[in-house]
Design an enzyme around this catalytic site. Structure first.
Site, PDB file in Angstrom:
ATOM      1  N   ASP A  46       0.684  -1.289  -0.185  1.00 53.87           N
ATOM      2  CA  ASP A  46       0.112   0.035  -0.069  1.00 53.87           C
ATOM      3  C   ASP A  46       0.772   1.337  -0.092  1.00 53.87           C
ATOM      4  O   ASP A  46       1.825   1.437   0.764  1.00 53.87           O
ATOM      5  CB  ASP A  46      -0.990   0.098   1.073  1.00 53.87           C
ATOM      6  CG  ASP A  46      -1.864   1.358   1.240  1.00 53.87           C
ATOM      7  OD1 ASP A  46      -2.876   0.928   0.794  1.00 53.87           O
ATOM      8  OD2 ASP A  46      -1.332   2.321   1.757  1.00 53.87           O
ATOM      9  N   TYR A  51       2.648   9.885  -0.080  1.00 54.56           N
ATOM     10  CA  TYR A  51       3.682   9.495   0.750  1.00 54.56           C
ATOM     11  C   TYR A  51       5.210   9.655  -0.100  1.00 54.56           C
ATOM     12  O   TYR A  51       6.058   9.441   0.433  1.00 54.56           O
ATOM     13  CB  TYR A  51       3.638   7.711   0.740  1.00 54.56           C
ATOM     14  CG  TYR A  51       2.488   7.333   1.456  1.00 54.56           C
ATOM     15  CD1 TYR A  51       1.675   8.151   2.035  1.00 54.56           C
ATOM     16  CD2 TYR A  51       2.150   5.938   1.469  1.00 54.56           C
ATOM     17  CE1 TYR A  51       0.539   7.870   2.862  1.00 54.56           C
ATOM     18  CE2 TYR A  51       1.094   5.471   2.137  1.00 54.56           C
ATOM     19  CZ  TYR A  51       0.105   6.428   2.935  1.00 54.56           C
ATOM     20  OH  TYR A  51      -1.010   5.862   3.638  1.00 54.56           O
ATOM     21  N   LYS A  76      -3.067   5.762  -3.671  1.00 56.52           N
ATOM     22  CA  LYS A  76      -4.132   6.906  -3.494  1.00 56.52           C
ATOM     23  C   LYS A  76      -3.934   7.945  -4.239  1.00 56.52           C
ATOM     24  O   LYS A  76      -2.906   8.687  -4.448  1.00 56.52           O
ATOM     25  CB  LYS A  76      -3.854   7.175  -1.908  1.00 56.52           C
ATOM     26  CG  LYS A  76      -4.017   5.981  -1.008  1.00 56.52           C
ATOM     27  CD  LYS A  76      -3.989   6.234   0.363  1.00 56.52           C
ATOM     28  CE  LYS A  76      -3.689   4.928   1.015  1.00 56.52           C
ATOM     29  NZ  LYS A  76      -2.434   4.397   0.973  1.00 56.52           N
ATOM     30  N   HIS A 109      -7.651   9.661  -1.699  1.00 58.08           N
ATOM     31  CA  HIS A 109      -6.986   9.565  -0.271  1.00 58.08           C
ATOM     32  C   HIS A 109      -7.787  10.189   1.058  1.00 58.08           C
ATOM     33  O   HIS A 109      -7.823   9.785   2.070  1.00 58.08           O
ATOM     34  CB  HIS A 109      -5.663  10.446  -0.272  1.00 58.08           C
ATOM     35  CG  HIS A 109      -4.798   9.883   0.750  1.00 58.08           C
ATOM     36  ND1 HIS A 109      -3.376   9.963   0.645  1.00 58.08           N
ATOM     37  CD2 HIS A 109      -4.902   9.032   1.784  1.00 58.08           C
ATOM     38  CE1 HIS A 109      -2.598   9.373   1.735  1.00 58.08           C
ATOM     39  NE2 HIS A 109      -3.527   8.977   2.459  1.00 58.08           N
TER      40      HIS A 109
END
Length: 286
Positions: A46, A51, A76, A109
């Site tokens: 994931d 990120y 996401k 997200h």
């Protein structure tokens, strides 16, 4: 063994019951983390645009030594993108950064841009614009499944009523001391799988004496107990780990929490302070 078990999404696609979370794993460390996880037996990874490690995750997937079709990769759509054009460009960006042919699951997200998280404006129109972009890539096969994250019931209803494709998952913060049963029950009733990110409460549960007492009863670690708790609620946990020893331990879940202990865990006092993670550092960087 949990690493070989799957849930079946509402669209018929199987998703491994335990995933590796990569939040706060730097891009130049992500490939090593993914390769280590895959070597241990993880098949579900994931990541997210927010990120800043999609490139590294994709590198790890490509060099893992396991055929692409045996791995399940989630990313996401950045929460700030609430127009169709922004969403399309961002999806193209994720496909290019990951460079793994296709994305197994892509989710919005957050219904709010990060600067407005939990604000009054739920951005219904913008989320439908982003959802339309996801639907188009889903139709082409570049994204096999689409879903949402941090969505509450009104946000999901908006997508169910205004979209053409039903979300298959809702990824939310869910852990011992913070289990939003209202959202979970709603999603389960709608056939939407709930994924639990940060199942150890951003690490703040490690020192909780009540949880530690129950973990000692089962001769397991606090993370193992917390991850098992989410599984017994039919959630899909996504514990973050960069250390292979932690990855391995997080997957050693061959025990069952009694109904009595589950009730105790469900009713523990909620965390009021996540320490250094009280302000989640997930945001768009220009």
């Amino acid at each position: 063994m949990v690493l070989t078990e799957h849930y079946t999404l509402s669209n018929g696609i199987e998703i491994p019951k335990l995933g590796l979370g990569t939040w706060m794993i730097a891009d130049d460390k992500a490939a090593d983390a993914v390769r280590a996880a895959v070597a241990i037996g993880y098949r579900h990874i994931d990541t997210a645009q927010g990120y800043d490690n999609e490139r590294g995750v994709g590198d790890g997937v490509r060099t893992s030594g396991v055929p692409r079709e045996e791995l399940f990769v989630t990313t996401k759509l950045q929460a700030d993108f609430k127009t169709y054009d922004e969403a399309r460009a961002a999806i193209e960006g994720s496909l290019a950064a990951l460079d793994i042919g296709y994305i197994d699951l892509m989710i919005i997200h957050s219904p709010w841009p990060w600067a407005e998280f939990r604000g009054e404006d739920r951005h219904f129109a913008g989320n439908l614009e982003a959802w339309r972009a996801l639907e188009e890539f889903h139709q082409t096969g570049k994204i096999r499944s689409i879903g949402v994250s941090n969505f509450e019931q009104p946000d999901i209803e908006n997508v169910l009523q205004g979209g053409a494709v039903k979300p298959v998952v809702n990824q939310i913060l869910a852990h011992v001391t913070n289990t939003p049963f209202d959202v979970i029950d709603y999603c389960h009733n709608e056939g939407i799988l709930v994924e639990a990110y940060s199942p150890v409460g951003h690490g703040e549960l490690l020192g909780n004496p009540d949880i530690l007492t129950i973990a000692e009863k089962y001769q397991v670690s606090v993370p193992q107990l917390c991850i098992r708790y989410t599984l017994q609620l039919s959630l899909l946990p996504l514990p973050k780990a960069a250390n292979p020893d932690h990855m391995r331990q997080n997957a050693e879940l061959d025990f069952e929490i009694s109904d009595e202990d589950m009730d105790t865990l469900k009713n523990l006092a909620p965390i009021k302070d996540y320490g250094q993670h009280s302000e989640f550092p997930v945001f768009w960087r220009n």
